[in-house]
Motif scaffolding. Structure first.
Motif: not given
Length: 136
Positions: A10-12, A16-40
């Motif tokens: 079973k997938v832990t 799942q969190a790791r796979d979700l984080r890795r899937s963010l690489a498909r976003l373009n740069r502004p979207h990636y920044w908004l999802v990963t860096r902007a909240p901090a």
């Protein structure tokens, strides 16, 4: 006797969190920044403003942040200068970044000719060719 069927583990939630984080690489740069860096950045900005509201008073913190009040005229001038610099640097950067992104997005949406195709057409019309450049 038949071999037992292999069932994948079973997938832990961690995987799942790791796979979700890795899937963010498909976003373009502004979207990636908004999802990963902007909240901090937003949390940090919010904490500084809340701390300013508690130490300086909410109205004073807002006025220092937007530049309506001088930081030296507050009860805690050292912190007010930090909040004032934050207002001078971070707020215009956020507003400018959002405006630039929106303008660029609208321009890209309305572009009908691919950039490479346009460049090739301009080179043809100017009489420029790749082999004529090498012969000079």
């Amino acid at each position: 006797m038949p071999e037992p069927a292999m069932v994948p583990p079973k997938v832990t939630w961690l995987e799942q969190a790791r796979d979700l984080r890795r899937s963010l690489a498909r976003l373009n740069r502004p979207h990636y920044w908004l999802v990963t860096r902007a909240p901090a950045w937003l949390v940090g900005f919010g904490l500084l403003y809340v701390l300013g509201g508690v130490t300086l008073g909410w109205r004073t913190a807002y006025e220092v942040l937007v530049g309506l009040a001088a930081p030296g005229d507050t009860p805690v001038p050292a912190y007010a200068y930090v909040l004032g610099l934050l207002g001078w640097f971070l707020v215009p950067a956020i507003i400018g970044g959002v405006a630039g992104y929106l303008v660029t997005h609208q321009i890209e949406r309305r572009r009908t000719v691919d950039a490479e195709e346009l460049l090739a057409r301009m080179r043809r019309e100017a009489g420029f060719s790749a082999d004529s450049q090498g012969s000079e």
